[in-house]
Write a protein that holds these residues in place. Sequence first.
Motif, short mmCIF file in Angstrom:
data_model
loop_
_atom_site.label_atom_id
_atom_site.label_comp_id
_atom_site.label_asym_id
_atom_site.label_seq_id
_atom_site.Cartn_x
_atom_site.Cartn_y
_atom_site.Cartn_z
N ASP A 81 39.66 -8.89 -28.36
CA ASP A 81 39.66 -7.43 -27.74
C ASP A 81 40.25 -7.37 -26.54
OD1 ASP A 81 37.44 -8.33 -26.15
OD2 ASP A 81 36.15 -7.07 -26.93
N GLY A 82 40.59 -8.53 -25.78
CA GLY A 82 41.21 -8.41 -24.42
C GLY A 82 40.32 -8.66 -23.44
N SER A 83 39.05 -8.82 -23.57
CA SER A 83 37.99 -8.97 -22.55
C SER A 83 38.07 -10.49 -22.05
CB SER A 83 36.75 -8.86 -23.05
OG SER A 83 36.31 -9.45 -24.06
N LEU A 84 37.92 -10.67 -20.87
CA LEU A 84 37.91 -12.07 -20.24
C LEU A 84 36.83 -13.10 -20.55
CD1 LEU A 84 39.66 -13.83 -18.50
CD2 LEU A 84 38.64 -12.90 -16.53
N ARG A 85 36.89 -13.99 -21.19
CA ARG A 85 35.88 -14.91 -21.26
C ARG A 85 35.68 -16.04 -20.37
NH1 ARG A 85 36.51 -16.00 -27.99
NH2 ARG A 85 35.21 -14.40 -28.60
N ALA A 86 36.71 -16.16 -19.82
CA ALA A 86 36.79 -17.52 -18.63
C ALA A 86 37.92 -17.41 -17.85
CB ALA A 86 36.50 -18.85 -19.30
N GLU A 87 38.16 -17.92 -16.65
CA GLU A 87 39.16 -18.21 -15.85
C GLU A 87 39.19 -19.62 -15.45
OE1 GLU A 87 41.68 -16.15 -11.72
OE2 GLU A 87 39.76 -15.33 -12.89
N ILE A 88 40.21 -20.46 -15.95
CA ILE A 88 40.00 -21.69 -15.67
C ILE A 88 41.02 -22.16 -14.59
CG2 ILE A 88 40.22 -24.03 -16.77
CD1 ILE A 88 39.69 -22.72 -19.22
N PRO A 89 40.57 -22.83 -13.42
CA PRO A 89 41.73 -23.36 -12.39
C PRO A 89 42.51 -24.55 -13.16
CG PRO A 89 39.21 -23.26 -11.52
CD PRO A 89 39.29 -23.22 -13.11
N ASP A 90 43.97 -24.09 -12.93
CA ASP A 90 44.64 -25.13 -13.63
C ASP A 90 45.22 -26.32 -12.61
OD1 ASP A 90 46.27 -26.07 -15.67
OD2 ASP A 90 47.67 -24.22 -15.64
N VAL A 91 45.30 -27.60 -13.22
CA VAL A 91 45.56 -28.60 -12.19
C VAL A 91 47.01 -28.50 -11.70
CG1 VAL A 91 45.69 -31.22 -12.45
CG2 VAL A 91 44.11 -29.99 -13.71
N ARG A 92 47.18 -28.98 -10.59
CA ARG A 92 48.76 -29.01 -9.79
C ARG A 92 49.15 -30.35 -9.84
NH1 ARG A 92 49.32 -25.47 -4.35
NH2 ARG A 92 48.26 -23.50 -5.23
N THR A 93 49.78 -30.71 -11.11
CA THR A 93 50.05 -31.95 -11.43
C THR A 93 51.57 -32.17 -10.80
OG1 THR A 93 51.39 -30.86 -13.42
CG2 THR A 93 49.33 -31.75 -13.90
N GLY A 94 51.90 -31.39 -9.86
CA GLY A 94 53.15 -31.73 -9.01
C GLY A 94 52.59 -32.05 -7.65
N GLY A 95 51.55 -31.92 -7.55
CA GLY A 95 50.91 -32.10 -6.17
C GLY A 95 50.37 -31.02 -5.48
N PRO A 96 49.77 -31.08 -4.32
CA PRO A 96 48.98 -30.07 -3.81
C PRO A 96 49.96 -28.83 -3.04
CG PRO A 96 49.00 -31.99 -2.45
CD PRO A 96 49.30 -32.45 -3.69
N ASP A 97 51.04 -29.18 -2.96
CA ASP A 97 52.09 -28.32 -2.22
C ASP A 97 52.96 -27.50 -3.31
OD1 ASP A 97 53.36 -30.66 -2.98
OD2 ASP A 97 54.61 -30.76 -1.10
N LEU A 98 52.65 -27.69 -4.39
CA LEU A 98 53.42 -27.02 -5.75
C LEU A 98 52.47 -26.41 -6.48
CD1 LEU A 98 55.96 -29.69 -6.76
CD2 LEU A 98 56.65 -27.54 -5.63
N PRO A 99 52.93 -25.13 -7.09
CA PRO A 99 51.77 -24.22 -7.68
C PRO A 99 51.68 -24.97 -9.22
CG PRO A 99 53.84 -23.34 -7.98
CD PRO A 99 54.04 -24.14 -6.86
N ALA A 100 50.48 -24.89 -9.78
CA ALA A 100 50.32 -25.27 -11.10
C ALA A 100 51.33 -25.08 -12.04
CB ALA A 100 48.94 -24.99 -11.68
N THR A 101 51.91 -23.80 -12.11
CA THR A 101 52.70 -23.49 -13.40
C THR A 101 53.65 -22.40 -12.77
OG1 THR A 101 51.09 -23.88 -14.86
CG2 THR A 101 52.74 -22.66 -15.57
N ILE A 102 54.72 -22.37 -13.39
CA ILE A 102 55.77 -21.19 -13.00
C ILE A 102 56.09 -20.73 -14.22
CG2 ILE A 102 57.87 -20.50 -12.22
CD1 ILE A 102 57.60 -21.60 -9.85
N GLY A 103 56.18 -19.30 -14.76
CA GLY A 103 56.83 -18.78 -15.49
C GLY A 103 58.23 -18.50 -15.18
N MET A 104 59.06 -18.45 -16.10
CA MET A 104 60.51 -18.07 -15.76
C MET A 104 61.20 -17.71 -16.85
SD MET A 104 63.00 -20.42 -13.22
CE MET A 104 64.30 -19.60 -12.50
N ASN A 105 62.35 -16.91 -16.58
CA ASN A 105 63.41 -16.63 -17.74
C ASN A 105 64.34 -17.58 -17.75
OD1 ASN A 105 62.57 -14.00 -17.90
ND2 ASN A 105 63.71 -13.10 -16.28
#
Length: 375
Positions: A81-105
């Motif tokens: 139904d769209g309700s939030l069940r959980a928000e999970i911190p993602d692992v910064r697999t590239g290191g602490p100075d890069l975001p965990a994920t980028i979405g891109m065209n």
Amino acid sequence: MAAVSNVLIVGAGTSGLALAILLARAGVHVDVAEIKHDADALGSGITIQGNALRVLRELGVWEQVAKLGYAFDSLGMRAPDGSLRAEIPDVRTGGPDLPATIGMNRPELAAILVGSARAAGARVLPGLTVRSLTQHRDGAEVLFSDGGSARYDVVVGADGIRSATRRMIGVDAEPVPTGMGIWRIHTRRPAGVERTDLVYGGPCFIAGYCPTGPDTMYAYLVERARAHDDLTERDRAAHMTELSRGYGGVWDEIRPEIAVSGRVNYTWFESLLVEGPWNRGRVVLIGDAAHACPPTLAQGAAQGLEDALVLAELLLAADTVDQSLFDAFTARRFERVRTVVESSVTLARWQLDGVRDADVPGMMRRVSALVSEAP
């Protein structure tokens, strides 16, 4: 001095272009043959994990990617139904100075990589592919689809999961369907979409979306694989619209866009893993030509980028090109890639089989720990 002076890369996807950048900026003559006529307009949306961003930074394109993409550091889990069940911190697999994920065209990423490859001195040649290969002890003679020919020290097959290069060198591995199919649409981004949110439940195995820029996103629905060769664009839009009715929240905003987009894409999830070595003579496979996985862990592009980084390192450091070089390349990559492919397939199989006690978080943690290490 590097043992290679000229290299042909077949395929202008992320792994092929990454390798072209690394080799060309070190002074190697690089040609990139891409069968499609528009090499920088391939695909729609892509999710890029931190370990892939680490390679993009090495390529010198991180700032461009960060400017055009959409970064986030958490994963949302929602009910149908769209309700939030959980928000999970993602692992910064590239290191602490890069975001965990980028979405891109994906076309924007492709344009960045094509431009960088050309700026480094590589020749990117759209509308061209390889018709045949003749190997010699110290190189390979290539006949191109336009009738031209050239000789190269090394040929790299980066031409995807249905690689013609792989078949030319006698590697008989073929992609295997996992039993799932994915419906995708690239569309405008509602204001509330600020990371990847996933729904497990409802009429599909997965319903998800990912922001790809300030105004864009892609959304997807995963169900059992179905025959699709005869589906018209209207059929695809109608089916995806109907599936989406099982989901609320942001999906209520996405749904009206599906019918008018004219670009609903449907593909099967497939996997591929070529047993080593990944070469025959002076021809070597990288990226999806050697290994591919369903996007359940979003590691496909990342593993191809890592291939490019490792192969470039070995080629540029070598005094001679022999089987030991290619054996070292396969040894550096195989176990890591196998873990990613097998884990991605296992996640899909658990969903198909309705396994309710599967340790999905544990598997994801193990893969994140693995890919956080330098390749």
